[in-house]
Design a protein around this motif. Structure first.
Motif, PDB file in Angstrom:
ATOM      1  N   THR A  98       0.831  -1.202   0.000  1.00 30.94           N
ATOM      2  CA  THR A  98       0.000   0.000   0.000  1.00 30.94           C
ATOM      3  C   THR A  98       0.866   1.252   0.000  1.00 30.94           C
ATOM      4  N   PHE A  99       0.283   2.309  -0.509  1.00 33.52           N
ATOM      5  CA  PHE A  99       0.861   3.654  -0.491  1.00 33.52           C
ATOM      6  C   PHE A  99       2.022   3.797  -1.473  1.00 33.52           C
ATOM      7  N   SER A 100       2.710   4.912  -1.387  1.00 35.02           N
ATOM      8  CA  SER A 100       3.585   5.333  -2.473  1.00 35.02           C
ATOM      9  C   SER A 100       4.903   4.567  -2.546  1.00 35.02           C
ATOM     10  N   ASP A 101       5.545   4.706  -3.715  1.00 39.90           N
ATOM     11  CA  ASP A 101       6.787   3.989  -3.988  1.00 39.90           C
ATOM     12  C   ASP A 101       7.992   4.735  -3.415  1.00 39.90           C
ATOM     13  N   PRO A 102       9.209   4.147  -3.512  1.00 37.80           N
ATOM     14  CA  PRO A 102      10.381   4.772  -2.889  1.00 37.80           C
ATOM     15  C   PRO A 102      10.702   6.170  -3.406  1.00 37.80           C
ATOM     16  N   LEU A 103      10.513   6.410  -4.700  1.00 36.23           N
ATOM     17  CA  LEU A 103      10.795   7.731  -5.239  1.00 36.23           C
ATOM     18  C   LEU A 103       9.924   8.782  -4.572  1.00 36.23           C
ATOM     19  N   VAL A 104       8.627   8.515  -4.514  1.00 38.78           N
ATOM     20  CA  VAL A 104       7.691   9.480  -3.915  1.00 38.78           C
ATOM     21  C   VAL A 104       7.966   9.656  -2.434  1.00 38.78           C
ATOM     22  N   MET A 105       8.233   8.557  -1.737  1.00 38.47           N
ATOM     23  CA  MET A 105       8.479   8.649  -0.301  1.00 38.47           C
ATOM     24  C   MET A 105       9.733   9.476   0.015  1.00 38.47           C
ATOM     25  N   SER A 106      10.773   9.308  -0.775  1.00 33.21           N
ATOM     26  CA  SER A 106      11.998  10.083  -0.549  1.00 33.21           C
ATOM     27  C   SER A 106      11.799  11.549  -0.933  1.00 33.21           C
ATOM     28  N   LEU A 107      11.193  11.780  -2.080  1.00 32.22           N
ATOM     29  CA  LEU A 107      10.967  13.146  -2.548  1.00 32.22           C
ATOM     30  C   LEU A 107      10.127  13.947  -1.571  1.00 32.22           C
ATOM     31  N   THR A 108       9.000  13.382  -1.170  1.00 33.03           N
ATOM     32  CA  THR A 108       8.041  14.164  -0.395  1.00 33.03           C
ATOM     33  C   THR A 108       8.455  14.371   1.055  1.00 33.03           C
ATOM     34  N   LEU A 109       9.406  13.567   1.548  1.00 27.90           N
ATOM     35  CA  LEU A 109       9.897  13.836   2.897  1.00 27.90           C
ATOM     36  C   LEU A 109      10.724  15.112   2.920  1.00 27.90           C
ATOM     37  N   HIS A 110      11.331  15.466   1.786  1.00 28.87           N
ATOM     38  CA  HIS A 110      12.105  16.708   1.678  1.00 28.87           C
ATOM     39  C   HIS A 110      11.161  17.804   1.189  1.00 28.87           C
ATOM     40  N   GLY A 112      11.473  20.940   0.621  1.00 32.09           N
ATOM     41  CA  GLY A 112      11.965  21.835  -0.410  1.00 32.09           C
ATOM     42  C   GLY A 112      11.913  21.208  -1.794  1.00 32.09           C
ATOM     43  N   MET A 113      12.391  19.966  -1.928  1.00 25.14           N
ATOM     44  CA  MET A 113      12.345  19.273  -3.203  1.00 25.14           C
ATOM     45  C   MET A 113      10.899  19.120  -3.680  1.00 25.14           C
ATOM     46  N   THR A 114      10.011  18.812  -2.755  1.00 25.09           N
ATOM     47  CA  THR A 114       8.602  18.662  -3.098  1.00 25.09           C
ATOM     48  C   THR A 114       8.045  19.961  -3.663  1.00 25.09           C
ATOM     49  N   LYS A 115       8.336  21.071  -2.998  1.00 24.99           N
ATOM     50  CA  LYS A 115       7.818  22.351  -3.456  1.00 24.99           C
ATOM     51  C   LYS A 115       8.411  22.758  -4.811  1.00 24.99           C
ATOM     52  N   ARG A 116       9.648  22.355  -5.086  1.00 21.06           N
ATOM     53  CA  ARG A 116      10.228  22.650  -6.397  1.00 21.06           C
ATOM     54  C   ARG A 116       9.443  21.943  -7.506  1.00 21.06           C
ATOM     55  N   VAL A 117       9.117  20.672  -7.282  1.00 23.21           N
ATOM     56  CA  VAL A 117       8.343  19.925  -8.271  1.00 23.21           C
ATOM     57  C   VAL A 117       6.953  20.526  -8.428  1.00 23.21           C
ATOM     58  N   VAL A 118       6.315  20.822  -7.304  1.00 30.31           N
ATOM     59  CA  VAL A 118       4.970  21.386  -7.335  1.00 30.31           C
ATOM     60  C   VAL A 118       4.972  22.759  -8.024  1.00 30.31           C
ATOM     61  N   ARG A 119       5.934  23.588  -7.677  1.00 33.44           N
ATOM     62  CA  ARG A 119       6.029  24.925  -8.285  1.00 33.44           C
ATOM     63  C   ARG A 119       6.279  24.832  -9.786  1.00 33.44           C
ATOM     64  N   ASP A 120       7.163  23.923 -10.203  1.00 34.14           N
ATOM     65  CA  ASP A 120       7.448  23.765 -11.623  1.00 34.14           C
ATOM     66  C   ASP A 120       6.229  23.284 -12.406  1.00 34.14           C
ATOM     67  N   PRO A 285      -5.511  29.883  -1.592  1.00 34.85           N
ATOM     68  CA  PRO A 285      -4.874  28.691  -1.019  1.00 34.85           C
ATOM     69  C   PRO A 285      -3.524  28.407  -1.668  1.00 34.85           C
ATOM     70  N   GLN A 286      -2.588  27.950  -0.835  1.00 33.59           N
ATOM     71  CA  GLN A 286      -1.242  27.602  -1.284  1.00 33.59           C
ATOM     72  C   GLN A 286      -0.898  26.204  -0.767  1.00 33.59           C
ATOM     73  N   PHE A 287      -0.283  25.406  -1.602  1.00 31.84           N
ATOM     74  CA  PHE A 287       0.214  24.100  -1.184  1.00 31.84           C
ATOM     75  C   PHE A 287       1.289  24.287  -0.114  1.00 31.84           C
ATOM     76  N   ILE A 288       1.176  23.542   1.005  1.00 30.72           N
ATOM     77  CA  ILE A 288       2.221  23.546   2.033  1.00 30.72           C
ATOM     78  C   ILE A 288       3.063  22.280   1.920  1.00 30.72           C
TER      79      ILE A 288
END
Length: 336
Positions: A98-110, A112-120, A285-288
């Motif tokens: 269940t739930f997300s794969d290793p790439l997503v789990m590593s990315l979203t814990l950071h 800053g990296m998450t917000k870069r992807v979301v902003r882009d 609203p803004q993504f946090i």
């Protein structure tokens, strides 16, 4: 024939007994969480087999134990990839989970990296800056105060308090030094968002993902002001009021849920989770941040609280998670 579902988790009492602190174990689960998931899975017709944490999983696999699917809520303990450890091991053995794969789990814990992807991807999120060391001079910050500061890779509000709001560069320097020293990791500095705060629950994967509802976070007079802090979350029953909100009745909520769903799909999250949003000074609203491994205690975790406020039974939530995850049984691993 019913499926056998392994249960992977980090039990808080295990780590407390090993000498870890209350704060260090804040994201780990209680025994009654495991009991609730297991009993619900059995009620849905699945067989269950408790595994435990990542090291227990390694030993179980080495001993030859296997499962049709693993219900994984293991948070891990060390490193930026700690939430990815169990998924990566299971991928190695081609056991779905269940739930997300290793790439997503590593990315979203950071964060800053998450917000870069979301902003882009063009999704609304506040300006931000990553301070790597206590000696950061902040010359790269292009947005004005007040600032909001938190550890770049923690959950459950760890490291967040009233002092996270800095009104000038001097305060910013002090709080950054304190948090970097305490948590031994960079901090993310964001433009402080003074408006309404929401958390939106999502179930499903890809084109099948949907919002199950949102709640608005109202801080009571007993709460730390201006921030949904670690203490406010831990003592939410006396400090916070959660109010269900509807996109049909409130265009701001509709915009928030559209942002949440767009972020969920952009990041590639799976099965179920939660996205936090807050409004800027103009009420937009803004993504946090996203939690692709959201707490799932039936009474105290935000995702089940959202469901409860919107008339969704805990059994239905678990059934939806499983319906999304079982589609990956006997499916080759997806290459991005």
């Amino acid at each position: 024939m019913s499926l056998t579902i392994g249960l992977a988790y980090d039990l808080r009492s295990t780590y407390l007994a090993e000498g870890f602190s209350v704060e260090e174990t804040a994201e780990f689960d209680r025994e009654d969480t495991i009991e609730a998931i297991e009993s619900t899975l059995k009620a849905l017709g699945y067989r269950t087999d408790r595994i435990g944490h990542g090291r227990d999983l390694v030993q179980a696999l080495a001993a030859g134990r296997r499962w049709d699917l693993v219900f994984n809520i293991a948070e891990g303990l060390y490193g930026i990839g700690r939430e990815a450890q169990v998924p990566a091991i299971l991928d190695l053995y081609q056991i779905p989970y269940t739930f997300s794969d290793p790439l997503v789990m590593s990315l979203t814990l950071h964060k800053g990296m998450t917000k870069r992807v979301v902003r882009d991807a063009g999704i609304a999120t506040a300006d931000f800056y990553i301070a790597e060391t206590p000696a950061t001079d902040f010359s790269g910050i292009s947005f004005p105060p007040p600032y909001f500061v938190k550890p770049v890779a923690e959950g459950t509000g760890k490291g967040i308090g009233r002092e996270s709001i800095a009104d000038d560069r001097q305060q910013l320097s002090e709080v950054c030094k304190k948090l970097i020293s305490a948590f031994r990791q960079p901090v993310i500095i964001e433009s402080y968002l003074p408006g309404r705060e929401f958390t939106t629950g999502i179930v499903g994967t890809g084109k099948d993902a949907r919002s199950v509802g949102s709640i608005e976070v109202h801080l009571l007079e007993t709460a730390e002001a201006g921030v949904y802090s670690y203490t406010n979350k831990a003592e939410y029953e006396s400090r916070v009021r959660y109010a269900p909100v509807s996109p049909k009745d409130d265009p701001v909520v509709a915009e928030a849920e559209a942002i949440a769903l767009a972020a969920w799909c952009t990041l590639g999250c799976r099965d179920a989770g939660r996205i936090d949003l807050r409004c800027d000074r103009n009420g937009r609203p803004q993504f946090i941040e996203v939690n692709p491994l959201a707490g799932i205690h039936p009474q105290h975790s935000d995702l089940p609280i959202i469901c409860r406020h919107h008339g969704i039974a805990y059994t239905d939530l678990i059934a939806w998670i499983m319906a999304s995850a079982v589609t990956r049984i006997n499916t080759p691993l997806e290459v991005r």
